[in-house]
Design an enzyme around this catalytic site. Structure first.
Site, PDB file in Angstrom:
ATOM      1  N   GLY A 112       0.802  -1.215   0.000  1.00  0.00           N
ATOM      2  CA  GLY A 112       0.000   0.000   0.000  1.00  0.00           C
ATOM      3  C   GLY A 112       0.832   1.261   0.000  1.00  0.00           C
ATOM      4  O   GLY A 112       0.290   2.364  -0.035  1.00  0.00           O
ATOM      5  N   HIS A 113       2.173   1.097   0.039  1.00  0.00           N
ATOM      6  CA  HIS A 113       3.076   2.253   0.037  1.00  0.00           C
ATOM      7  C   HIS A 113       3.902   2.309  -1.234  1.00  0.00           C
ATOM      8  O   HIS A 113       4.932   2.976  -1.285  1.00  0.00           O
ATOM      9  CB  HIS A 113       4.022   2.182   1.237  1.00  0.00           C
ATOM     10  CG  HIS A 113       3.335   2.014   2.545  1.00  0.00           C
ATOM     11  ND1 HIS A 113       2.440   2.935   3.035  1.00  0.00           N
ATOM     12  CD2 HIS A 113       3.393   1.024   3.481  1.00  0.00           C
ATOM     13  CE1 HIS A 113       1.982   2.527   4.215  1.00  0.00           C
ATOM     14  NE2 HIS A 113       2.538   1.366   4.501  1.00  0.00           N
ATOM     15  N   LYS A 170      11.481   0.160   8.914  1.00  0.00           N
ATOM     16  CA  LYS A 170      10.726   1.353   9.313  1.00  0.00           C
ATOM     17  C   LYS A 170      10.181   1.137  10.724  1.00  0.00           C
ATOM     18  O   LYS A 170       9.755   0.038  11.065  1.00  0.00           O
ATOM     19  CB  LYS A 170       9.567   1.614   8.346  1.00  0.00           C
ATOM     20  CG  LYS A 170      10.009   1.818   6.912  1.00  0.00           C
ATOM     21  CD  LYS A 170       8.935   2.439   6.033  1.00  0.00           C
ATOM     22  CE  LYS A 170       7.652   1.641   5.928  1.00  0.00           C
ATOM     23  NZ  LYS A 170       7.825   0.239   5.451  1.00  0.00           N
ATOM     24  N   HIS A 195      -0.204   5.192   7.393  1.00  0.00           N
ATOM     25  CA  HIS A 195      -1.348   4.283   7.464  1.00  0.00           C
ATOM     26  C   HIS A 195      -2.577   5.033   7.951  1.00  0.00           C
ATOM     27  O   HIS A 195      -3.550   4.430   8.391  1.00  0.00           O
ATOM     28  CB  HIS A 195      -1.071   3.129   8.431  1.00  0.00           C
ATOM     29  CG  HIS A 195       0.250   2.492   8.239  1.00  0.00           C
ATOM     30  ND1 HIS A 195       1.380   2.894   8.912  1.00  0.00           N
ATOM     31  CD2 HIS A 195       0.637   1.485   7.417  1.00  0.00           C
ATOM     32  CE1 HIS A 195       2.400   2.149   8.525  1.00  0.00           C
ATOM     33  NE2 HIS A 195       1.994   1.294   7.617  1.00  0.00           N
TER      34      HIS A 195
END
Lengths: 332, 332
Positions: B55-56, B104, B218
């Site tokens: 999703g990134h 991360k 997010h």
């Protein structure tokens, strides 16, 4: 409307100031709205310029640089640049070898580039104009007689720019640009409309589960609206539209370009890529080169377009040649 | 929800199939969800892996290739990959010189990478873990103890990848990755929420004229919600958050990274770039390098983040070194 802008009337010049600050490889004439490569005009080289309404970034300013365009003229959002701008850019990149105008097929762009070419001719520049009209979705449209110019544009700019960089003369550069256009076909799908800063509301409305097949990059009507379906089904329709018009057969090599319209995440573009690759492989054609990302956008429109270019040895070599622009860069 | 997908549960593997079809420079293990550079493991080279929720995109798979990552492990959307995946990737890229994990700072990622590092150690791989925690917006967050890792991630991956490619040993590569993280600060702004394929509705709600400052990738809460204002005002707030934490003074050289969250058009990112450049120049600092585009996204979230990295000669040289990945490519 929520946008990261200062004021709708300043968005183009503010963005040009941003490009100037970000990219020392460019020389940006903010007042006249022209993006030049910093070393233009390049001695002995055929110049290439393009232009069109803003709102399609990185098209065209993001394709200015070594191995691609010498200058780009952005107009206001979704509005053709003016002939004076194009004339200025033509003179600014003409090193005596002539200039190719790469023109997307929209009536305003075509008319203004034609005027600019005539004026430049009067002032002693040799100009060849190349029309990009790759969109198979519709014949004639809101702003277009004939087919619209869409996803093939950066491909035409890339291969023509590579030939110009390697010393091609005016006729050859124009010819290879036309060949790239002739061997390319595109089809777009909108999930949502984009919103222009000036209007502040979506250009058109789509229902919560509705999409438009064959959309134009300014929201011009496509072929049909329908309920959304799985990506496999939508890509099948787009591929059929392209391949019915321009078949790919066993042994053909494709440059497959899955382009985001601005508001669709990259993960979805790769889902689309998997589907179009499967269809091509089913015909025995090969995905020889690829481009995946937001290159010919419609502001924040969600959706994508698919462009297929049938490669030959010349086009493949020119596609692979070094390029150094903000949006496309390799080998340099 | 309108998305170009087949089914929510297939989006990651479908996208991986698309990456495999588009990029022959990669070797994609779709079943195990690992993206390798095709030539991994590279003899005598320190391996670099990263990973995190999908999703990134292009993070992290789009940063796999020569001069950057050797492998990436995507999890489900917004969900950490699992230790077995990371272990497999670690072994797959370990040529005997050791492996750096770039992690991360999200609790799930940290925990799973730690387990993977221990398992890899038990199997004879030397692993160094580097934590990325550049987001100045909030201390502790929905999924994070301490600061979140955001925009600095591709910068850390780029400079560490360049040093590994040029023969740096395990300790040196980990050290330069930590240095790049320590010299980077980020701040994000959301105009809209993204929508995960599984949920089908926006992760959070923002009013028609409302934005959130300090957002996480997010959708984790930021510092404050407020009415939208001109880009100049919003960038001033983001810049103050960054520069209060990590000042840039006269003579400092910045890598300025204006990152799109997925749903914001490039023209707006350049408007933002112009504003942050003006602020830095006002302090006598120099925009020495730039990156503008969608690199660390949050699906279709509209908004941006700004990352400033304070360059020194070593970081500049490593940033400029050749790289060949789907999302970052130059000099190769």
């Amino acid at each position: 409307m929520k946008k990261l802008i200062n004021a709708p009337e300043d968005v183009v010049t503010d963005a040009l100031r941003g490009m100037a600050a970000a990219h020392p490889s460019l020389r940006v004439d903010v007042a006249n709205q022209i993006v030049y490569r910093a070393d233009a005009p390049v001695a002995n080289k055929v110049g290439l310029i393009s232009g069109g309404g803003s709102g399609h970034e990185p098209l065209h300013g993001g394709f200015v640089g070594y191995g691609m365009l010498d200058a780009a003229c952005p107009g206001a959002v979704f509005t053709s640049p003016v002939p004076d701008q194009m004339l200025e850019a033509t003179k600014g990149v003409d090193a005596g070898a002539g200039v190719v105008h790469i023109v997307k097929n929209y009536t305003g762009d075509v008319m203004n580039f034609q005027l600019a070419a005539e004026m430049a001719g009067d002032e002693g520049s040799k100009v060849e104009s190349v029309l990009v009209n790759d969109d198979v979705a519709v014949e004639d449209s809101l702003y277009t007689a004939g087919r619209r110019g869409t996803g093939a544009t950066p491909i035409v700019e890339k291969v023509a720019g590579a030939l110009a960089e390697s010393g091609g003369d005016l006729a050859s550069v124009a010819a290879v640009a036309r060949k790239a256009n002739e061997r390319s076909r595109s089809f777009g799908i909108a999930l949502t409309s984009g919103t222009t800063p000036a209007a502040g509301t979506p250009t058109f409305d789509l229902g919560d589960d509705e999409i438009e097949l064959g959309i134009g990059i300014h929201g011009e009507p496509g072929r049909v609206r329908r309920k959304i379906g799985p990506a496999s089904e939508l890509v099948e329709i787009a591929a059929a539209a392209i391949l019915d018009d321009y078949p790919f057969a066993a042994g053909d090599e494709a440059l497959v370009f899955v382009n985001g319209m601005g508001g669709t995440p990259l993960i979805e573009l790769y889902v689309v890529f998997a589907e179009i690759a499967k269809i091509l492989e089913g015909r025995g054609a090969r995905v020889a080169r690829s481009l995946v990302g937001d290159y010919v956008t419609s502001l924040d429109m969600a959706g994508c377009s698919i462009t297929l270019t049938k490669l030959d040895d010349e086009l493949t070599k020119l596609w692979d040649a070094p390029v150094n622009t903000p949006a496309l860069r390799w080998g340099a």
